[in-house]
Design an enzyme around this catalytic site. Structure first.
Site, PDB file in Angstrom:
ATOM      1  N   ARG A 110      -8.239 -16.631 -21.049  1.00 57.44           N
ATOM      2  CA  ARG A 110      -9.356 -15.708 -20.860  1.00 57.44           C
ATOM      3  C   ARG A 110      -8.906 -14.290 -21.206  1.00 57.44           C
ATOM      4  O   ARG A 110      -7.712 -13.964 -21.112  1.00 57.44           O
ATOM      5  CB  ARG A 110      -9.755 -15.774 -19.392  1.00 57.44           C
ATOM      6  CG  ARG A 110     -10.926 -14.924 -19.012  1.00 57.44           C
ATOM      7  CD  ARG A 110     -11.450 -15.458 -17.702  1.00 57.44           C
ATOM      8  NE  ARG A 110     -12.335 -14.553 -17.005  1.00 57.44           N
ATOM      9  CZ  ARG A 110     -13.625 -14.385 -17.278  1.00 57.44           C
ATOM     10  NH1 ARG A 110     -14.158 -15.025 -18.289  1.00 57.44           N
ATOM     11  NH2 ARG A 110     -14.385 -13.580 -16.558  1.00 57.44           N
ATOM     12  N   THR A 387     -22.217 -18.708 -22.951  1.00 56.72           N
ATOM     13  CA  THR A 387     -20.945 -19.425 -22.892  1.00 56.72           C
ATOM     14  C   THR A 387     -21.095 -20.812 -23.465  1.00 56.72           C
ATOM     15  O   THR A 387     -22.198 -21.272 -23.721  1.00 56.72           O
ATOM     16  CB  THR A 387     -20.495 -19.494 -21.403  1.00 56.72           C
ATOM     17  OG1 THR A 387     -20.365 -18.166 -20.948  1.00 56.72           O
ATOM     18  CG2 THR A 387     -19.205 -20.230 -21.151  1.00 56.72           C
ATOM     19  N   ASP A 429     -17.266  -8.752 -15.949  1.00 58.31           N
ATOM     20  CA  ASP A 429     -16.968  -9.736 -14.901  1.00 58.31           C
ATOM     21  C   ASP A 429     -16.061  -9.153 -13.820  1.00 58.31           C
ATOM     22  O   ASP A 429     -15.832  -9.779 -12.800  1.00 58.31           O
ATOM     23  CB  ASP A 429     -16.319 -10.993 -15.493  1.00 58.31           C
ATOM     24  CG  ASP A 429     -17.366 -12.010 -15.947  1.00 58.31           C
ATOM     25  OD1 ASP A 429     -18.556 -11.775 -15.712  1.00 58.31           O
ATOM     26  OD2 ASP A 429     -16.982 -13.035 -16.547  1.00 58.31           O
ATOM     27  N   SER A 459     -16.306 -17.730 -13.343  1.00 59.10           N
ATOM     28  CA  SER A 459     -16.877 -18.888 -12.641  1.00 59.10           C
ATOM     29  C   SER A 459     -16.666 -20.154 -13.465  1.00 59.10           C
ATOM     30  O   SER A 459     -17.115 -21.233 -13.062  1.00 59.10           O
ATOM     31  CB  SER A 459     -18.376 -18.701 -12.436  1.00 59.10           C
ATOM     32  OG  SER A 459     -18.630 -17.562 -11.671  1.00 59.10           O
ATOM     33  N   GLY A 481     -22.624 -18.630 -16.039  1.00 61.75           N
ATOM     34  CA  GLY A 481     -22.179 -17.648 -15.044  1.00 61.75           C
ATOM     35  C   GLY A 481     -21.972 -18.343 -13.702  1.00 61.75           C
ATOM     36  O   GLY A 481     -21.423 -19.441 -13.636  1.00 61.75           O
TER      37      GLY A 481
HETATM   38  O1  DON Z   1     -16.446 -16.215 -16.808  1.00 64.96           O
HETATM   39  C1  DON Z   1     -17.583 -16.184 -16.353  1.00 64.96           C
HETATM   40  O2  DON Z   1     -17.881 -16.594 -15.253  1.00 64.96           O
HETATM   41  C2  DON Z   1     -18.712 -15.637 -17.218  1.00 64.96           C
HETATM   42  N1  DON Z   1     -18.162 -14.680 -18.163  1.00 64.96           N
HETATM   43  C3  DON Z   1     -19.366 -16.794 -17.908  1.00 64.96           C
HETATM   44  C4  DON Z   1     -20.531 -16.376 -18.751  1.00 64.96           C
HETATM   45  C5  DON Z   1     -21.490 -17.483 -18.975  1.00 64.96           C
HETATM   46  O3  DON Z   1     -21.349 -18.567 -18.511  1.00 64.96           O
HETATM   47  C6  DON Z   1     -22.675 -17.129 -19.779  1.00 64.96           C
HETATM   48  N2  DON Z   1     -23.536 -18.289 -19.971  1.00 64.96           N
HETATM   49  N3  DON Z   1     -24.603 -18.553 -19.860  1.00 64.96           N
END
Ligand code: DON
Length: 576
Positions: A110, A387, A429, A459, A481
């Site tokens: 990440r 995502t 985030d 998440s 998210g």
């Molecule tokens: O890492 C995370 O929790 C967020 N950056 C994920 C973003 C995400 O899942 C967007 N999707 N719909």
């Protein structure tokens, strides 16, 4: 009375408790049947959110590549096919199960905060300006996707397929192009203002007539060039050559703080996954800097204290108990979780059965616990969702589950000039200021404050479930998210408690609660009216809202592997 209870219990044992329960399913996308989201095969399976990506993964598996080889090829392909949600300018997590060693490793690639980042970097006149953490150059964290895929290739690849051959399908897709599909067209429309603000982004996503539309050809020549360089010169070139130079230059020109030093220092970490049990099953998931695994296991531990199956999924008591468990899990997320290399995260405590028992005991069966009454005395705060996730099982029984992202749609909206790379907005985030919600309405605390080189709390929850014989049973994960955690949770409960088929488990409508805002979010039509009424009387603020999570599941069945792509999207599972 006791006799009556016994009769109910006996009836239950011989009827609904052991039988699959009927679940309320979502409708498939226009032009698709529900069955088209499922595939069965004996040897190997991939479930991904894009049919071309699944095909590329399948070819790798058929050529004798292992789950990691397929994961690398699919990741590069998705970076071309889904620029709104993932790409070379982002990062992610991957869980790899090595069947022979019977061992799972968690790989963290990440993004990290730039070295020049500091905790108050988004404050203007002491107030957080979340526009700065969400759009444009200052929102960009150091991308680590390419380093992660390189690390995976160097350490876990099957050895039969070369690095170049794993990237070539992505290069072909970028060079020859593909037709813009509905969701991509919609995403460009949604983010057209920020994309048009940067000439390097406008050049990619706009034609002469404006934002690219469904059906138009989408060719990404610059991205093809970048991918070719990575294929020919190795993954390191991304961090030590013209690509990072262009990223840094673009970002700085627009007021950002990335530096070449950020790229020299990129390292990939291998971690032990976080583990727990739920009823007869073992859960293996992503540790910090993701909150996914710990919070998922915490919620499951609480729910183990309640016989969910007896009352069925559409009973007010069941819905209430699941909501209360989610509320408690997400509060702990906001309070305790952050990058464990920077702050002490009590993962053992949070995932312990004793702790869950005490939390279960704090749940009233009659009324909702207001979220604010749960909050610890010393100020706690909030947290943050575009995502992509895929799940793979190979012919040897190894598995890979990976969630990758640039955060929200098109990330920061800024593309690095001449590279075709859309840069993330993962800085959002972090907890940018106490009590200030991020783009997902999440609040964070000190544990997730910004620091140079620190990973923002995630998440993302790539997860494996093993059965009581220790055999791999489920491989799953999702975007969305905070709704990632609850989408994975809903799917596991559907499989284990409500005995759903894999397709039903994914297609079933979902519920979500994340502590704050204090709302029980349900997909329209999930609960019958009388259940919603009862929940409201108990003090729950029930909100009907669509669930955009896209679960990709591979499940073991008596006949072999079944792959399911979430019918909320355009994915397709494929196996052989
Ligand atoms: O890492 C995370 O929790 C967020 N950056 C994920 C973003 C995400 O899942 C967007 N999707 N719909």
């Amino acid at each position: 009375m006791r006799k009556f209870r016994l009769i109910v219990l006996v009836l239950c044992v011989f009827s609904s408790c052991t039988k699959p329960q009927k679940l309320n399913l979502v409708d498939p996308q226009p032009g698709r049947t529900l069955e088209s989201y499922q595939a069965a095969a004996k040897s190997a399976m991939i479930a991904s959110p894009n049919p071309q990506a699944s095909q590329i993964g399948l070819e790798v598996l058929k050529k004798g590549g292992n789950a990691v080889d397929a994961a690398i090829a699919v990741s590069f392909a998705l970076s071309v096919l889904r620029p709104q949600s993932t790409g070379l300018g982002g990062g992610g997590f991957l869980l790899f199960y090595d069947k022979e060693k019977n061992k799972t490793v968690a790989i963290d690639f990440r993004e990290v905060a730039p070295l020049a980042a500091h905790r108050d970097m988004y404050l203007r006149d002491d107030k957080a300006d979340t526009k700065l953490s969400q759009d444009g150059a200052l929102a960009v964290a150091v991308p680590r996707l390419v380093a992660g895929l390189g690390y995976l290739y160097d350490n876990y690849a099957g050895g039969k397929i070369s690095w170049v051959d794993l990237i070539q399908p992505a290069i072909n897709l970028a060079e020859q192009g593909f037709k813009i599909y509905p969701r991509l067209a919609e995403a460009i429309q949604q983010r057209k203002e920020v994309l048009t603000a940067f000439p390097s982004s406008k050049k990619i996503f706009f034609g002469k007539e404006g934002p690219l539309r469904e059906g138009e050809a989408f060719v990404q020549k610059d991205l093809a060039k970048t991918l070719t360089e990575i294929a020919k010169q190795g993954w390191q070139v991304f961090y030590h050559g013209g690509i990072s130079w262009s990223i840094v230059n673009t970002v700085r020109r627009h007021g950002g703080i990335l530096d070449l030093k950020d790229f020299y220092h990129v390292k990939i970490h291998k971690m032990k996954p976080v583990t727990g049990t739920y009823r007869d099953y073992k859960i293996v998931s992503m540790p910090p800097p993701s909150s996914g695994g710990a919070v998922l296991i915490e919620i499951l531990n609480i729910l183990e204290e309640f016989p969910l199956r007896r009352r069925g999924p559409y009973n007010a008591r069941t819905a209430h108990v699941i909501t209360e468990a989610m509320r408690r899990g997400f509060m702990d997320r906001a309070v305790y979780l952050g990058d464990a290399r920077f702050v002490k995260v009590p993962v053992r405590g949070i995932t312990s059965k004793e702790y869950a028992k005490s939390l279960a005991a704090s749940i009233s069966l009659k009324k909702a616990t207001p979220s604010n009454s749960l909050a610890p005395q010393h100020g706690t705060l909030n947290e943050s969702d575009s995502t992509t996730h895929f799940s793979i099982v190979d012919q040897a029984g190894n598995a890979a589950a990976s969630t990758q992202t640039i955060n929200t749609l098109f990330g920061s909206g800024l593309a690095a000039e001449g590279t075709g790379i859309v840069l993330n907005n993962e800085m959002d985030d972090f907890s940018v200021q106490a009590g200030v919600p991020n783009s997902f309405g999440l609040i964070g605390s000190e544990a997730n404050a910004i620091a140079p080189g620190k990973v923002p709390l995630s998440s993302m929850s790539p997860t494996f479930v093993f059965d009581s014989d220790g055999r791999l049973f489920l491989v799953l994960g999702s975007p969305g998210g905070p709704k990632i955690i609850t989408a994975v949770l809903n799917t596991i409960l559907n499989m284990i408690d409500f005995k759903a088929t894999p397709l039903q488990a994914v297609a079933a409508k979902r519920m979500h609660h994340q502590w704050l805002p204090d709302q029980l979010m349900v997909e329209p039509g999930l609960y019958p009216e009388e259940v919603v009424e009862k929940l409201t009387q108990m003090g729950h603020a029930v909100e009907e809202t669509p669930n955009a999570s896209l679960v990709m599941l591979v499940a073991r069945t008596k006949e072999g592997w079944v792959g399911v792509a979430d019918p909320r999207g355009a994915g397709v599972p494929m196996g052989y």
